[in-house]
Design an enzyme around this catalytic site. Structure first.
Site, PDB file in Angstrom:
ATOM      1  CB  VAL A 241       0.193  -6.410   2.701  1.00 51.34           C
ATOM      2  CG1 VAL A 241       0.527  -6.369   1.216  1.00 51.34           C
ATOM      3  CG2 VAL A 241       1.470  -6.589   3.517  1.00 51.34           C
ATOM      4  N   PRO A 242      -2.139  -3.735   1.875  1.00 57.37           N
ATOM      5  CG  PRO A 242      -2.085  -1.472   1.241  1.00 57.37           C
ATOM      6  CD  PRO A 242      -1.236  -2.573   1.839  1.00 57.37           C
ATOM      7  CB  CYS A 243      -4.375  -7.152  -1.467  1.00 56.68           C
ATOM      8  SG  CYS A 243      -5.113  -8.119  -0.141  1.00 56.68           S
ATOM      9  CG  HIS A 244      -8.093  -2.886   1.422  1.00 58.75           C
ATOM     10  ND1 HIS A 244      -7.001  -3.125   2.233  1.00 58.75           N
ATOM     11  CD2 HIS A 244      -8.331  -1.552   1.525  1.00 58.75           C
ATOM     12  CE1 HIS A 244      -6.616  -1.999   2.809  1.00 58.75           C
ATOM     13  NE2 HIS A 244      -7.403  -1.036   2.391  1.00 58.75           N
TER      14      HIS A 244
END
Length: 273
Positions: A241-244
């Protein structure tokens, strides 16, 4: 760029929040064909209507198991039709029986290992039923402390990362963290709002970044930037889950739960591709 969901899909999602519907019933309620609804719903939210409803039931089950001593009542309150459905559907996602989850994993044996990945140390933990934790940190002690906070009463069994009981899972997680295709099911459990934010994160193309305000606009909630930021901070699934891909409004990186150097590495790698 307008990527907000079709209002009919939003209506379908809201209906799934409030009750149980078969695909034909749901399609009739929102005025779409079942096949079209199935395809577009999954494009918008990353899950089929049935999978989305299952995630919501699971979220309610986990919450109720923390709140009550009555496991049977927790089943009923969570929308599972019977005990067997909890164990067939809920337990597979929880990685344990409902009673064990409520008791912090008491009586449960969790195999865990720390393995070296493209992003450094990763803890991978699994029960006989499936993955129950994935975490990143600089030290094994920090990783193990996080696992203990989630399952304080479980028996934690450290195994080598090539142990037959966990090796396939370790390889799949390591591939995913390296940016390779990997068959790795996700369990996204949170509030309805968190779920919307996490699904929106997964629709951000690799190599692109959004600010919290821009993500709030995508969700058609322009005044909810702070709530979006809190939902991003609550993400427990690194990279997948690419919160970056979320940065500050001025373009600076901001914070990152798993460390700014990892965020910099991830974004640089994605932009190079």
């Amino acid at each position: 760029m307008d990527t907000s969901p079709d209002p009919r899909l939003e209506n379908a999602r809201a209906l799934l929040e409030s009750g149980a519907f078969s695909l034909p019933e749901l399609a009739a309620e929102v005025g779409l064909s079942p096949a079209y609804l199935q395809k577009r719903f999954k494009q918008a939210y990353g899950l089929s209507p049935a999978e989305y409803a299952g995630q919501r039931r699971l979220m309610r089950l986990k919450q109720r198991l923390r709140e009550t001593e009555d496991v049977t009542q927790a089943w009923v309150d969570s929308g599972f039709g019977s005990c067997s459905r909890v164990y067939e559907n809920g337990a597979a996602k929880l990685g344990m029986s409902p009673a064990q989850y409520r008791k912090g994993g008491r009586g449960l044996k969790i195999h865990w290992t720390v393995t070296d990945t493209a992003l450094g140390n990763a803890l991978v933990a699994a029960t006989a039923r499936g993955i129950c934790a994935v975490a990143l940190a600089d030290s094994q002690d920090a990783l193990l402390a996080e696992l203990r906070r989630e399952f304080p009463e479980a028996e934690l069994n450290h195994v080598p990362d090539d142990d037959g009981a966990i090796a396939p899972t370790v390889r799949a997680v390591a591939d995913a963290l390296a940016g390779k295709a990997a068959a790795l099911p996700l369990e996204l459990v949170g509030t309805a709002f968190q779920h919307r934010v996490w699904q929106a994160l997964m629709r951000i193309p690799a190599g692109e970044t959004f600010s919290y305000a821009e993500l709030a606009q995508v969700l058609d909630m322009p005044k909810a930037a702070r709530a979006v930021a809190r939902a991003c901070a609550g993400n427990k699934v690194a990279v997948l889950v690419p919160c970056h891909r979320i940065v500050r409004g001025d373009g600076s990186l901001g914070g990152y739960r798993w460390g700014l150097p990892r965020k910099q590495t991830l974004l640089a790698r994605e932009r190079m591709r």
